[in-house]
Design an enzyme around this catalytic site. Structure first.
Site, PDB file in Angstrom:
ATOM      1  N   SER A  40       0.860  -1.183   0.000  1.00 52.67           N
ATOM      2  CA  SER A  40       0.000   0.000   0.000  1.00 52.67           C
ATOM      3  C   SER A  40       0.892   1.227   0.000  1.00 52.67           C
ATOM      4  CB  SER A  40      -0.882   0.004   1.249  1.00 52.67           C
ATOM      5  OG  SER A  40      -0.076   0.293   2.376  1.00 52.67           O
ATOM      6  N   LYS A  41       0.239   2.369   0.022  1.00 52.81           N
ATOM      7  CA  LYS A  41       1.003   3.618   0.056  1.00 52.81           C
ATOM      8  C   LYS A  41       1.911   3.685   1.281  1.00 52.81           C
ATOM      9  CE  LYS A  41      -2.202   6.568  -2.351  1.00 52.81           C
ATOM     10  NZ  LYS A  41      -3.438   7.275  -2.135  1.00 52.81           N
ATOM     11  N   ARG A  42       1.506   2.996   2.327  1.00 52.76           N
ATOM     12  CA  ARG A  42       2.272   3.092   3.568  1.00 52.76           C
ATOM     13  C   ARG A  42       3.594   2.333   3.535  1.00 52.76           C
ATOM     14  NH1 ARG A  42      -0.141   0.277   6.691  1.00 52.76           N
ATOM     15  NH2 ARG A  42      -1.920  -0.179   5.369  1.00 52.76           N
TER      16      ARG A  42
END
Ligand code: GLU
Ligand code: ZN
Length: 495
Positions: free
Chosen positions: A259-261
């Site tokens: 994910s973006k994280r």
């Protein structure tokens, strides 16, 4: 499985509410490869019933990304086809008709529960340790109850009546999967304002578009029993249900879902950062599939030739940027020279080094510079840094301060002076002659070690300690500019 009369029809059905991401594209790629492998049809369908989230801009960007990657579709937006339109926002009438039919036949019912009421009952159920999905409250409303709700001004959603029992299907990747309907509550088909929701639209369209195989992400596994229930309600014979294959998650380096994280998911970012579409397809192809031998590099065409669902991994794959970069470097080196130049040029333009279009002099420099870096970069974005010295005006040329501190010191004077002298009168200006002259003057003549001789020259001329090959760089830069830079470096020496 597939008999000769039913050729494979697969689809990629994004709901672009942002840039397409790594997981989307892997799904698109596997569907595309499966269609190409089997001589089937690859359908692109845009699931944009939620017009608030899926904008035209995102849709255009999605088509652009697919085209950039080389994933061409046989039916879909801008291409057409027998089963269109291929944007669900243009198919509202179809979904409305099916909703009406499901209501008339008892497969669906109006639900008047407000969000607050649903919340409240969900909280109660949670307290009791009971399933927290919809509780069937409006399944059997009496005429009076309906009239009372309507009198209150409530507008109902339409819910699908999930039959009792269970759903079992054979997932093409995971094998047999069973869902007990006790855990599949009645779900919303369309909102109070009539907007059809995902489960209705996806199931109806997969049937109407004659999709035979649905390859998609594991996150959608739990919606499969609902979709199958909708096929049944539509009257589709079991033998004609699409087959499902759920691709395992892509994980980030920390082992959590990518994910973006924990990584970079946007394909647009990779494009912007100088990754080639060939490398993206190759790498994403390997994220969950392999050609069956230990080959790690292949083209799209090769992937199509060899794609087999049997070799899709059941286990999640971890995204590895280092490996993607290594593949990207290999794909860059494998391009033919003109192709490499064409792909590198926009990165030079973006960096403001050259104009758009190139003028003749810029064209000459770009053509000459490209072969000097093609072997040396892992991303196209590295080209401007390496070739920048060719494009700056002499008045604006400056040496990177750290390189200057290391390589332009008092003891560099003999090398720089020697180089100026050797190059000033050089009869033929080509890299062999330049090399011979500089070696002769600095290494043989002054007795300098090659590193001691050439590092100051490199820094003076290219502005950096790491540069394309020195003699080729000097040849391309030309005599006047080279001498000017050597002279200005001499002038800058301390002491
Ligand atoms: N439109 C859905 C999404 O973007 C996928 C639909 C499907 O593959 O079944 O998540
Ligand atoms: Zn209700």
């Amino acid at each position: 499985m597939t008999d000769a009369s039913t050729s494979v029809r697969v689809r990629f059905a994004p709901s672009p509410s942002g840039d397409l991401h790594v997981g989307n594209i892997r799904t698109a790629l596997y569907n595309w490869a499966y269609a190409r492998h089997t001589g089937g049809t690859f359908v692109l369908r845009i699931e944009d019933t939620d017009r608030a989230r899926v904008t035209d801009e995102y849709i255009h960007a999605a088509l652009d990304t697919l085209r950039w990657l080389g994933l061409d579709w046989d039916e879909g937006p801008e291409v057409g086809g027998r089963y269109g339109p291929y944007r669900q926002s243009e198919r509202q009438q179809i979904f409305r008709e099916w909703t009406e039919r499901f209501l008339a036949e008892g497969h669906a019912y109006h639900c008047y529960c407000s969000t607050e009421e649903l919340e409240e009952r969900r909280a109660e159920a949670r307290k009791r340790g009971a399933p927290t999905g919809y509780d069937g409250h409006c399944r059997e409303l009496t005429r009076e109850q309906v009239a009372a709700y309507q009198a209150e001004g409530r507008r109902p959603v339409v819910r699908f009546r999930m039959p009792e029992g269970s759903t079992t299907f054979t997932d093409l990747i995971r094998g047999e999967v069973t869902f007990d309907h006790a855990y599949v509550p009645d779900f919303v088909l369309s909102r109070a304002d009539g907007m059809p929701l995902y489960t209705l639209a996806v199931a109806v369209d997969d049937v109407l578009m004659k999709v035979t195989d649905i390859l998609r992400g594991e996150d959608l596994l739990s919606s499969t029993p609902r979709q199958i229930a909708v096929y049944r309600a539509m009257g589709v014979p079991e033998a004609e249900f699409p087959r499902f294959g759920h691709l395992p998650y892509v994980l980030g380096q920390d082992g959590q879902k990518l994910s973006k994280r924990n990584g970079v998911v946007s394909i647009a970012w990779y494009r912007h950062e100088g990754f080639l579409p060939e490398a993206m397809c190759n790498y994403l192809g390997l994220l969950g599939w392999s050609p069956g031998d230990d080959r790690e590099e292949f083209s799209l065409a090769e992937m199509a030739q060899e794609f087999a669902i049997e070799r899709v991994n059941k286990n999640s794959a971890q995204f590895d940027m280092k490996k993607l970069e290594a593949i990207n470097g290999d794909k860059i080196r494998a391009l033919d020279g003109a192709d490499f130049t064409a792909r590198m040029t926009p990165f030079l333009q973006r960096a403001g080094l050259v104009g758009h279009p190139l003028n003749d002099e810029e064209r000459r420099m770009v053509d000459g510079g490209a072969p000097l870096v093609q072997e040396r970069i892992g991303r196209l974005t590295e080209a401007p840094g390496m070739l920048g010295f060719l494009f700056v005006d002499e008045r604006h040329f400056s040496v990177d301060p750290e390189s200057a501190a290391r390589a332009l010191q008092a003891e560099s004077r003999p090398a720089l002076e020697g180089a100026m002298k050797a190059l000033d009168g050089l009869a033929s200006w080509d890299h062999d002659a330049i090399e011979t002259a500089l070696r002769g003057a600095l290494v043989d003549g002054l007795g300098l070690k090659p590193r001691v001789a050439f590092t100051p020259v490199r820094v003076a001329v290219t502005g950096r300690r790491v540069s394309p090959p020195l003699f080729e760089s000097i040849e391309l830069l030309g005599r006047d500019r080279t001498l000017a830079r050597l002279s200005s470096a001499l002038g800058s020496l301390p002491g």
